[in-house]
Scaffold this active site. Structure first.
Site, PDB file in Angstrom:
ATOM      1  N   ALA A   1       0.895  -1.245  -0.096  1.00 49.11           N
ATOM      2  CA  ALA A   1       0.575   0.011   0.084  1.00 49.11           C
ATOM      3  C   ALA A   1       0.706   1.434  -0.010  1.00 49.11           C
ATOM      4  O   ALA A   1       0.867   2.472  -0.719  1.00 49.11           O
ATOM      5  CB  ALA A   1      -0.505   0.497   1.215  1.00 49.11           C
TER       6      ALA A   1
ATOM      7  N   THR B   1       0.424   5.504  -1.697  1.00 51.87           N
ATOM      8  CA  THR B   1       0.155   6.504  -0.577  1.00 51.87           C
ATOM      9  C   THR B   1       0.768   8.104  -1.448  1.00 51.87           C
ATOM     10  O   THR B   1      -0.227   9.291  -0.893  1.00 51.87           O
ATOM     11  CB  THR B   1       0.930   6.513   0.606  1.00 51.87           C
ATOM     12  OG1 THR B   1       2.118   5.966   0.842  1.00 51.87           O
ATOM     13  CG2 THR B   1       0.407   5.564   1.624  1.00 51.87           C
TER      14      THR B   1
ATOM     15  N   HIS C   1      -4.038  -9.383  -4.571  1.00 46.76           N
ATOM     16  CA  HIS C   1      -5.105  -9.439  -4.217  1.00 46.76           C
ATOM     17  C   HIS C   1      -6.222  -9.241  -4.683  1.00 46.76           C
ATOM     18  O   HIS C   1      -7.414  -8.539  -4.420  1.00 46.76           O
ATOM     19  CB  HIS C   1      -5.047  -8.158  -2.818  1.00 46.76           C
ATOM     20  CG  HIS C   1      -4.001  -8.717  -1.728  1.00 46.76           C
ATOM     21  ND1 HIS C   1      -3.852  -8.139  -0.931  1.00 46.76           N
ATOM     22  CD2 HIS C   1      -3.124  -9.907  -1.560  1.00 46.76           C
ATOM     23  CE1 HIS C   1      -2.808  -9.021   0.285  1.00 46.76           C
ATOM     24  NE2 HIS C   1      -3.220 -10.209   0.164  1.00 46.76           N
TER      25      HIS C   1
ATOM     26  N   ILE D   1       9.368   6.210  -1.642  1.00 42.03           N
ATOM     27  CA  ILE D   1       9.354   5.038  -2.609  1.00 42.03           C
ATOM     28  C   ILE D   1       9.882   6.110  -3.559  1.00 42.03           C
ATOM     29  O   ILE D   1      10.584   5.802  -4.780  1.00 42.03           O
ATOM     30  CB  ILE D   1       8.866   4.064  -2.364  1.00 42.03           C
ATOM     31  CG1 ILE D   1       8.854   2.845  -3.021  1.00 42.03           C
ATOM     32  CG2 ILE D   1       7.129   4.552  -2.406  1.00 42.03           C
ATOM     33  CD1 ILE D   1       8.184   1.484  -2.678  1.00 42.03           C
TER      34      ILE D   1
ATOM     35  N   ARG E   1      -2.751   0.216   8.279  1.00 41.09           N
ATOM     36  CA  ARG E   1      -2.301   0.581   8.319  1.00 41.09           C
ATOM     37  C   ARG E   1      -1.596   1.719   9.954  1.00 41.09           C
ATOM     38  O   ARG E   1      -1.538   1.456  11.235  1.00 41.09           O
ATOM     39  CB  ARG E   1      -1.170  -0.657   9.227  1.00 41.09           C
ATOM     40  CG  ARG E   1      -2.282  -1.996   8.591  1.00 41.09           C
ATOM     41  CD  ARG E   1      -1.491  -2.942   9.198  1.00 41.09           C
ATOM     42  NE  ARG E   1      -2.490  -4.751   8.852  1.00 41.09           N
ATOM     43  CZ  ARG E   1      -3.365  -5.315   8.009  1.00 41.09           C
ATOM     44  NH1 ARG E   1      -2.769  -4.310   6.833  1.00 41.09           N
ATOM     45  NH2 ARG E   1      -3.827  -5.897   7.364  1.00 41.09           N
TER      46      ARG E   1
END
Length: 263
Positions: A43, A47, A144, A256, A55
């Site tokens: 995730a 972002t 997923h 990142i 979380r």
């Protein structure tokens, strides 16, 4: 030319003592030397596109208010909730998972560029937003699932990404049989998509460079894949602490997109 090491311990001790600039140079060299580089992301990759993770302190699971306050966050996106309380599931899903307007960020774009140049084999992602494909990545294993497709739970009729989000009633219904239409997302309590996960395993097992980014490895599927890796170089990029950092050659606790853009 890369330095020669006589043990994994010696190698990690060397890389862990590098300055930030030296780490960036070492990362670039690892990518250049790799014959089969793979990216495993979560995730945190999205972002920077404005999509909250789950979380962290600003994550989706900490923003349950009003009628959702009494529910466990995992339940709201579970097979159990879809089956027992479809009105709750679809109301929550529509309000929190509609990222159709999101755009790829620097991380997505860099990974697509690396793949196009032949320096990256492909991406394994836990994300369901499709931003890797929007950026131009071709080999994307979505372990997923994805929001970009839907299907009837009974007759399996397929529907596009807009059907569930734009349906006029709370529970979207199949135009053929009238049963609920659900997203092609892996919910809590469901099995992972077999083909994508098996492809991911093969990629990990062949890799000589694994870049893990935007994931704490708290979710079992990603952690299991990471532990299958036995290649030469391991790089972790995540703002927070991540499991397996002790096994990584390079660890970056920063953006990142910023780290990848240096490549």
């Amino acid at each position: 030319m890369r330095k020669t090491f006589y043990s994994e311990k010696e190698k990690r001790n060397y890389y862990h003592r590098l300055s930030d600039n030296q780490k960036a140079e070492a990362f670039t060299q690892m990518v250049a030397d790799a014959e089969y580089a793979v990216f495993l992301g979560g995730a945190g990759v999205s972002t920077e596109s404005g999509i909250p993770d789950f979380r962290s302190k600003n994550g989706l699971y900490r923003k349950r208010k009003g009628k959702y306050a009494g529910y466990r966050p995992e339940y709201l996106l579970s097979h159990e909730c879809l089956k027992k309380e479809p009105e709750v599931f679809f109301d929550y899903y529509r309000k929190n998972m509609d990222v159709r307007d999101a755009r790829p960020n620097q991380a997505h774009k860099t990974l697509a560029r690396l793949e196009a140049s032949g320096r990256l084999v492909g991406v394994i992602t836990q994300n369901i937003d499709g931003l890797h494909q929007k950026a131009g990545s071709k080999n994307v294993q979505e372990i997923h699932g994805t929001i970009w497709g839907n299907h009837c739970i009974s007759c399996r009729e397929k529907y596009d990404e807009n059907y569930v989000f734009d349906y006029p009633e709370t529970v979207p219904r199949c135009s053929r049989c009238g049963k609920p239409v659900r997203p092609d997302v892996v919910l809590y309590g469901e099995f992972l998509p077999r083909e994508a996960y098996e492809n991911a395993i093969r990629m990990i097992e062949k890799a000589d460079l694994l870049i893990i980014g935007g994931t704490s490895l708290e979710v079992g599927s990603a952690a299991q894949l990471a532990h299958l890796y036995h290649g030469r170089d391991l790089v972790i990029i995540n703002k927070g602490k991540t499991r397996m950092e002790g096994k990584a050659d390079l660890v970056f606790h920063e953006s990142i997109g910023k780290v990848l853009s240096r490549l």
